[in-house]
Each structure stands twice: as structure tokens, then as C-alpha cells.
Scaffold this motif. Structure first.
Motif, short mmCIF file in Angstrom:
data_model
loop_
_atom_site.label_atom_id
_atom_site.label_comp_id
_atom_site.label_asym_id
_atom_site.label_seq_id
_atom_site.Cartn_x
_atom_site.Cartn_y
_atom_site.Cartn_z
N ARG A 314 0.82 -1.22 0.00
CA ARG A 314 0.00 0.00 0.00
C ARG A 314 0.85 1.27 0.00
N GLU A 315 1.99 1.23 0.71
CA GLU A 315 2.80 2.44 0.81
C GLU A 315 3.84 2.54 -0.31
N ALA A 316 4.49 1.41 -0.61
CA ALA A 316 5.61 1.46 -1.57
C ALA A 316 5.19 1.19 -3.01
N GLY A 317 3.96 0.69 -3.22
CA GLY A 317 3.54 0.30 -4.58
C GLY A 317 3.98 -1.11 -4.87
N SER A 318 4.53 -1.35 -6.06
CA SER A 318 4.94 -2.71 -6.44
C SER A 318 6.30 -3.06 -5.84
N LEU A 319 6.35 -4.20 -5.14
CA LEU A 319 7.62 -4.75 -4.67
C LEU A 319 8.00 -5.87 -5.64
N CYS A 320 9.12 -5.70 -6.34
CA CYS A 320 9.53 -6.72 -7.31
C CYS A 320 10.67 -7.55 -6.72
N TYR A 321 10.40 -8.84 -6.49
CA TYR A 321 11.43 -9.75 -5.99
C TYR A 321 12.31 -10.15 -7.18
N VAL A 322 13.61 -9.90 -7.07
CA VAL A 322 14.51 -10.13 -8.20
C VAL A 322 15.67 -11.04 -7.77
N ARG A 323 15.94 -12.04 -8.58
CA ARG A 323 17.13 -12.88 -8.39
C ARG A 323 18.18 -12.36 -9.38
N MET A 324 19.34 -11.96 -8.87
CA MET A 324 20.43 -11.47 -9.73
C MET A 324 21.26 -12.66 -10.22
N TYR A 325 21.51 -12.70 -11.53
CA TYR A 325 22.31 -13.79 -12.10
C TYR A 325 23.71 -13.32 -12.49
N SER A 326 23.87 -11.99 -12.69
CA SER A 326 25.16 -11.48 -13.13
C SER A 326 25.26 -10.00 -12.76
N GLY A 327 26.50 -9.51 -12.54
CA GLY A 327 26.72 -8.08 -12.32
C GLY A 327 26.19 -7.58 -10.98
N THR A 328 26.16 -6.24 -10.86
CA THR A 328 25.72 -5.58 -9.62
C THR A 328 24.82 -4.40 -9.97
N LEU A 329 23.77 -4.20 -9.19
CA LEU A 329 22.90 -3.02 -9.35
C LEU A 329 22.90 -2.24 -8.04
N HIS A 330 22.91 -0.90 -8.17
CA HIS A 330 22.94 -0.04 -6.98
C HIS A 330 21.62 0.69 -6.80
N ASN A 331 21.45 1.20 -5.60
CA ASN A 331 20.31 2.05 -5.28
C ASN A 331 20.22 3.23 -6.24
N SER A 332 19.02 3.62 -6.64
CA SER A 332 18.78 4.79 -7.50
C SER A 332 19.39 4.67 -8.89
N SER A 333 19.76 3.44 -9.31
CA SER A 333 20.29 3.28 -10.67
C SER A 333 19.16 2.99 -11.65
N THR A 334 19.46 3.15 -12.94
CA THR A 334 18.47 2.87 -13.98
C THR A 334 18.70 1.46 -14.50
N VAL A 335 17.62 0.75 -14.75
CA VAL A 335 17.72 -0.63 -15.24
C VAL A 335 16.87 -0.74 -16.50
N TYR A 336 17.27 -1.63 -17.41
CA TYR A 336 16.54 -1.80 -18.68
C TYR A 336 15.71 -3.08 -18.59
#
Length: 673
Positions: A314-336
Motif C-alpha cells: 500500500r505504501e511502496a507500490g509494487s515490490l519486485c522480488y529479483v534474483r540477480m544472475y550477473s553483475g551488480t545493481l545499486h540504489n537509485s540506478s536505472t535498469v533496462y
């Protein structure tokens, strides 16, 4: 945390085998929680939804992270009820290993088979835990036989129970050759030498273990043949290799409710289940090169993750559970989002503990996290980078087989209801919503009565929409039973311009489960490609509109045999309409049949009620396929039409004095009798 110190594991089993109870003990003994949450008291940490606590069952797969022996263990507790099979499917898709929990009394139950085969499909290495050894009728060896016979598995016990039922007091560790006992709250383990009266049995089981390991290990074989003692630090790495290669399944015994046998199980997660880089490179499809590529699990590669679950908050909207297979993603980054071909921004990264969360700065290959801020992502979407656009294999979910009409109590709530149902459909791939064009009713479809009941309760409680629902309806299908060739011509003058088309098609029934197929058996060079596209559109759109009753059509093969084309008057519109009419006429002439869903039904009943239960199934048009005897009950395997199974629970309780239970899952469609 380095890759070799991460474990992504799931806990899977038949309903009521003790998955959540075992998970609660793992969290308590690893220091994640300060008290044990009991399912029966509605206080289990992992069963955080109100309905899970009220019903005493797991409905949604819940993720959490704990630590043991300097290793990070990401755990997903999955539901056991067949109506929520999609939750198990999507969890197994992203896990590296699993614990299969079996009830020592029930053995391999119907849903245990389903989840085991789901794990087979994704090549997930497993360890098994035979739970409830303290219950009346517990039989460790019978469970091992069941695993061999029903699952085709090769179970190898690494510890065996000391006693059973009321006399169950601990386990014998076959690697260290010691007895282990626990104090009442399970926090203290005492290791003692094996008692003389149990030595012969322990040596017999250790021989069985060494035999299994030596058949896959040259080191153990040579030591075994020399008659030398084989130290634990040689056996464990060899068991690990065999487990990851799925040559055999290490088995442990215990009773989670009595806090016996859980710590060796947590040790086994670290010792025998694979780290993310040990399960081999994952296959992906490169959209630009149009070829399959291997993606190794490494933090230095291109960022690549799979959305395996979407949950509304209700507060955050959609929570997407993601399994990372390669690389690193940071907070506030853009993803394709490669599946949607759109860029999205991650506003926050979270580590989940059931329904509680803690913020993290980055997530790397091999880890599981929740992304907040993705507006378009759905279950099965691949997240990566535009410079390396690859798609990971999608998940396969079963078709919904049961539908009900739902309507708001007040007209002003209609938009709120539609919005709530859309959010639930985004969360759950086995839940579908559509509006009936003729009646204007909103129809929801799901996997079973419990599934729809849970979702409707969520609409009322979480989204505060008062709604009424109709009686459950069966989702039928239509098909044909003979082969027919048909020629159709179309001629219409629209705005003073002639539109003509003529085609001949052949329709034929296909084997059940084949799906619909369209193929053009001709190539006409003078006919533009857009005409063929229009014909295909006309036929594929007709599949969903049915033949006689308006139910979707299945297992029909359509071939384009010939085409009448005029350069002056033929248009794509004319051919699309002509194809639609040709399909309709051909199918009506091909002896159409109505197909109904047939369910696989497994009933657990005390022996004295077997006759009454069997006759109850026969009265409802079901077929008994066989039965098997368990220590405390009889299991009846049957098939029955879904339409006759509504209200079966009440009838079953009345003929068995409330002591029989059943589970039901979709099997196939067949012509309605």
C-alpha cells in the motif's frame, strides 16, 4: 558476501508436512528471530498474512535471509496447497537448492510429487528432511522406499532416527558416527558414542552411505577397498559433489515441532547445497544476435536479474522480488526491462524478512533482493542493460480452471473493484480477470475454490471493496472431432470500393494438450505477405471466441489450402473477415465437442471408510485408479470431472466422520459425457 558463501534455498513439500515449522526453527537457531513462531498459534514469522494465520496454511511464498557459519542463506518458504502451485514454480525457478520436507507418517504425498517434478524441471539439487518422526505411525524406512518408488529418487540417509513415535529421542550421525540428542528447546546438542545395541544398525546404514558415495568418488573407493577409515573431511566434499550433480539425495531425520534435528539440517545447507556459481551458467537468449548465450554467475559481468514475484504494498507500490544472475545493481540506478523494452529507475533496494524489510545499497550476482519503484515489471521479466539485451527463460504456469462472477455491492465501487483485481492479477500469474461482453459481469478465474476464496477475501480486507461473488463455474473448452475442408468467399462494397477474398482451409483435431496450430500449406508469389498475415490474424483471433458456446477452442489444427486473390479488389480486411468466417463454418461442420476439465483427486481416508469414499467418488462420475495402504490410512487415487466436485469436502466429511481429507489438481480436458 563472496559467492561461495551464499546459498539460495527453498523449502517445499505437501501441505501440512511441516515446511513453515521447520523454517521457523532454522531462523531461531541461526539467531534471526528471538522466539519460535508456531503455525498453530498463528504466530509464524513466515506466515505473515492475516489469512495465513487464520487458516494455518502458507498462501504466499515468503523470503528471508539468515546467517550460519559465516554463510548467508536466502530462504523461500513455499506453500504446499495445490491451488498455490504457481508460488512454488516461481520460487524453484530462481533457487539453487531446495529442502524437500516429508511427513514420516504420510511419506510421499500427492503434492510432494508435484513439487519434486517442478524441481526436476529446473534441475534443482535437493536434500530431504523426514519430519514428524515423533508422530504415531512414523516410519523412516517406508519414506525412503516411497521416495524411490514414486519420485525415482536415490535417497541416502546421512543421519538416522533413534527410536520413533513417542520413543523418538534423537539421531545417529552416520558421518561422525555419534548419537545426537537435544534439550527441550533444542538450543543444546549433546553428542555421545553410539550405544552398543544400536552399533550394528548404525554400521549397516554407514555402509549404505559409503557405498553410495564410493560409486561416484575414486578417493572414497580406494580408501574403502584398502579397509582404511574414511575421515569426515573427505566424505563431506564428495557428498557435496554428488548432491550438486543430483546423483543422490542426502536424507535427514527429525521432528521440528519438538526441536529435534534442525541444526544438522542447517549444516547440510552449507555443506551440501550449491553456491550460486556452482550450478553452472544460466541460458539466455540474446535479442540482437538472435542466439542462445551462457551467462556465468559473476559480480563483474553485465547486470542481469529475473523478476520472479511481484507483490503490492500500500505504501511502496509494487515490490519486485529479483534474483540477480550477473553483475551488480545499486540504489537509485536505472535498469533496462528487456521484456518490455523500457527503462525503469530503482528507487530503493530492500532485503526482505517475510513482510519486514531493511534497506541495502546494492545487490550482486547470486543474491535475491526486492526492487522498489519499477512500474512496468511483471513476473518473468528480465532486467538488464541496453548494451547487452538478453532474455531469460520465462516461467510456465498452469491454466486457471474455475471461474466465478464478482460484483461490487454498490455501483460506485465498480472502478475500485476493477483496480483491486488488476493489482491481484499482476501479482498472481494463475489469476485472470475479464469482463463478459454480453452480460457486463466481471469474471475472475483461478486454480481452485480456496484460491479464489483467498483472493476475494483480500479484495474485501486489503482493498476495502465490499463485493459479492456467484457460485463457482467450470471453465470449459471447445474442440472438433473430425477433419473438414471448407471454401469461403467474401464480397462486400464499402464506401463504393469492392472488397473480395476467397480461401480454402482444412481443420483437423489434434491430440489433447497440443494447443492450436495454424500453418499455411501454400506459397503464392503474386500474393503480398500482408494478405497472409491478415488470414493468420483472422484465424488466431477466432480460436478464443469458441465454436458453439463461446468457450476458447483448443487442440485444433488449421491449414490454409488455397487462396483466391485479385490485385484489383482483394484487401487485407476482406481476407481477415473471410478467414474468420471460414474457420467458423469449418469447425461447425467438423462435429464440435465440449471439453470439461478432469481433476486428479487423491483422498486420504481411515481404512474403515474406504468403501463409502469410493462410492462417493463413483456417484460423482469419477473413476478410481487404485489405492495404496499407509500405516494409519488408505490413499485412494481417482479422476473426476471438476463440475461434480463442488461441495465434495462436505460430503467427504459426512461419510468419514470428518476424518478423511483430499487434494485435487487439474489433469486434462476431455469431451463432456
Amino acid at each position: 558476501m563472496s559467492l561461495e558463501k551464499i546459498r539460495n534455498i527453498g523449502i517445499m513439500a505437501h501441505i501440512d508436512a511441516g515446511k513453515t515449522t521447520t523454517t521457523e526453527r532454522i531462523l531461531f537457531y541461526s539467531g534471526k528471530t528471538y522466539k519460535i513462531g508456531e503455525v498453530d498459534d498463528g504466530e509464524a514469522t513466515m506466515d505473515w498474512m492475516d489469512q495465513e494465520q487464520e487458516r494455518g496454511i502458507t498462501i504466499q511464498s515468503a523470503a528471508t535471509t539468515t546467517f550460519w557459519r559465516d554463510h548467508q542463506i536466502n530462504i523461500i518458504d513455499t506453500p504446499g496447497h495445490v491451488d498455490f502451485t504457481a508460488e512454488v514454480e516461481r520460487s524453484l525457478r530462481v533457487l539453487d537448492g531446495a529442502i524437500a520436507v516429508f511427513c514420516a507418517v504420510g511419506g510421499v504425498e500427492p503434492q510432494s510429487e508435484t513439487v519434486w517434478h517442478q524441481a526436476d524441471r529446473y534441475h534443482v539439487p535437493r536434500i530431504a528432511f523426514v519430519n514428524k518422526m515423533d508422530r504415531l505411525g512414523a516410519d523412516f524406512e517406508a519414506v525412503l522406499q516411497d521416495m524411490k518408488a514414486k519420485l525415482g529418487a536415490h535417497p541416502v540417509p546421512l543421519n538416522i532416527p533413534i527410536g520413533k513415535e513417542g520413543g523418538f529421542e534423537g539421531v545417529i550421525d552416520l558421518i561422525e558416527m555419534q548419537e545426537i540428542r537435544w534439550n527441550e528447546d533444542g538450543t543444546e546438542m549433546t553428542r555421545t558414542p553410539i550405544a552398543p545395541e544400536r552399533e550394528a544398525m548404525a554400521h549397516r546404514w554407514r555402509e549404505n552411505l559409503l557405498d553410495a558415495v564410493s560409486s561416484h568418488s575414486d578417493i572414497v573407493t580406494s580408501l574403502y577397498l584398502e579397509g582404511a577409515s574414511i575421515p569426515a573431511d573427505i566424505i563431506r566434499p564428495e557428498i557435496r559433489k554428488a548432491c550438486i550433480a543430483q546423483r543422490f539425495v542426502p536424507v535427514f531425520a527429525g521432528a521440528s515441532r519438538r526441536n529435534i534435528g534442525v541444526q544438522p539440517l542447517i549444516d547440510a545447507i552449507v555443506d551440501y547445497l550449491p553456491a550460486p556459481d556452482e550450478v553452472g551458467a544460466i541460458k539466455a537468449f540474446h535479442t540482437k544476435k538472435e542466439e542462445e548465450v551462457d551467462i556465468p554467475c559473476q559480480t563483474s559481468g553485465y547486470p542481469l536479474g529475473l523478476v520472479f514475484k511481484v507483490q503490492y504494498d500500500r505504501e511502496a507500490g509494487s515490490l519486485c522480488y529479483v534474483r540477480m544472475y550477473s553483475g551488480t545493481l545499486h540504489n537509485s540506478s536505472t535498469v533496462y526491462n528487456t521484456s518490455k523494452k523500457k527503462r525503469e529507475r530503482i528507487t530503493r533496494l530492500l532485503r526482505m524478512h517475510a513482510n519486514k524489510s531493511e534497506p541495502i545499497d546494492s545487490v550482486s550476482a547470486g543474491d535475491i533482493a526486492v526492487f522498489v519503484g519499477l512500474k512496468l515489471a511483471q513476473t518473468g521479466d528480465t532486467l538488464g542493460t541496453e548494451g547487452y539485451p538478453v532474455l531469460l527463460e520465462k516461467m510456465h504456469f498452469p491454466e486457471p480452471v474455475i471461474s466465478v462472477a464478482i460484483e461490487p455491492k454498490t455501483l460506485s465501487d465498480r472502478d475500485k473493484l476493477k483496480e483491486a483485481l488488476e493489482i491481484l492479477a499482476r501479482e498472481d500469474p494463475t489469476f485472470a480477470v475479464h469482463e463478459d461482453e454480453e452480460t457486463g459481469q466481471i469474471i475472475i478465474r483461478g486454480m481452485g475454490e480456496l484460491h479464489l476464496d483467498v483472493l476475494v477475501t483480500r479484495v474485501v480486507r486489503e482493498f476495502k471493496v465490499q463485493a459479492k461473488i456467484g457460485n463457482p463455474q467450470v471453465t470449459y473448452r471447445e474442440s472438433i472431432s473430425t477433419k473438414v475442408q471448407h471454401t469461403e468467399r467474401f464480397h462486400k462494397v464499402i464506401a463504393g470500393k469492392e472488397n473480395t477474398a476467397g480461401i480454402t482451409i482444412e481443420v483437423e483435431p489434434l491430440p489433447r494438450g497440443s494447443g492450436n496450430q495454424y500453418k499455411k500449406a501454400i506459397r503464392a508469389h503474386e500474393v503480398p505477405e500482408e494478405i497472409f498475415d491478415a488470414i493468420e490474424r483472422g484465424i488466431t483471433s477466432a480460436f478464443s471466441s469458441g465454436i458453439q458456446y463461446g468457450y476458447p477452442a483448443v487442440d485444433i489444427g488449421v491449414s490454409l489450402v488455397s487462396i483466391e486473390y485479385s490485385e484489383l479488389t482483394s484487401t487485407p480486411f476482406a481476407f481477415e473477415a473471410c478467414a474468420n468466417m471460414a474457420y467458423d463454418a469449418a469447425c461447425r461442420a467438423a462435429s464440435p465437442v465440449l471439453l470439461e476439465p478432469i481433476m486428479k483427486v487423491d483422498i486420504l481416508t481411515p481404512k474403515e471408510f474406504v468403501g463409502e469414499v469410493m462410492s462417493l467418488v463413483s456417484q460423482r462420475g469419477g473413476f478410481i485408479h487404485g489405492s495404496e495402504s499407509k500405516a494409519v490410512a488408505e490413499v485412494i487415487h481417482a479422476q473426476a470431472p471438476l463440475a461434480t466436485m463442488f461441495g465434495f469436502t462436505t460430503s467427504l466429511r459426512s461419510v468419514s466422520q470428518g476424518r478423511a481429507s483430499f487434494s485435487m489438481e487439474f489433469s486434462h480436458f476431455e469431451p463432456k459425457r
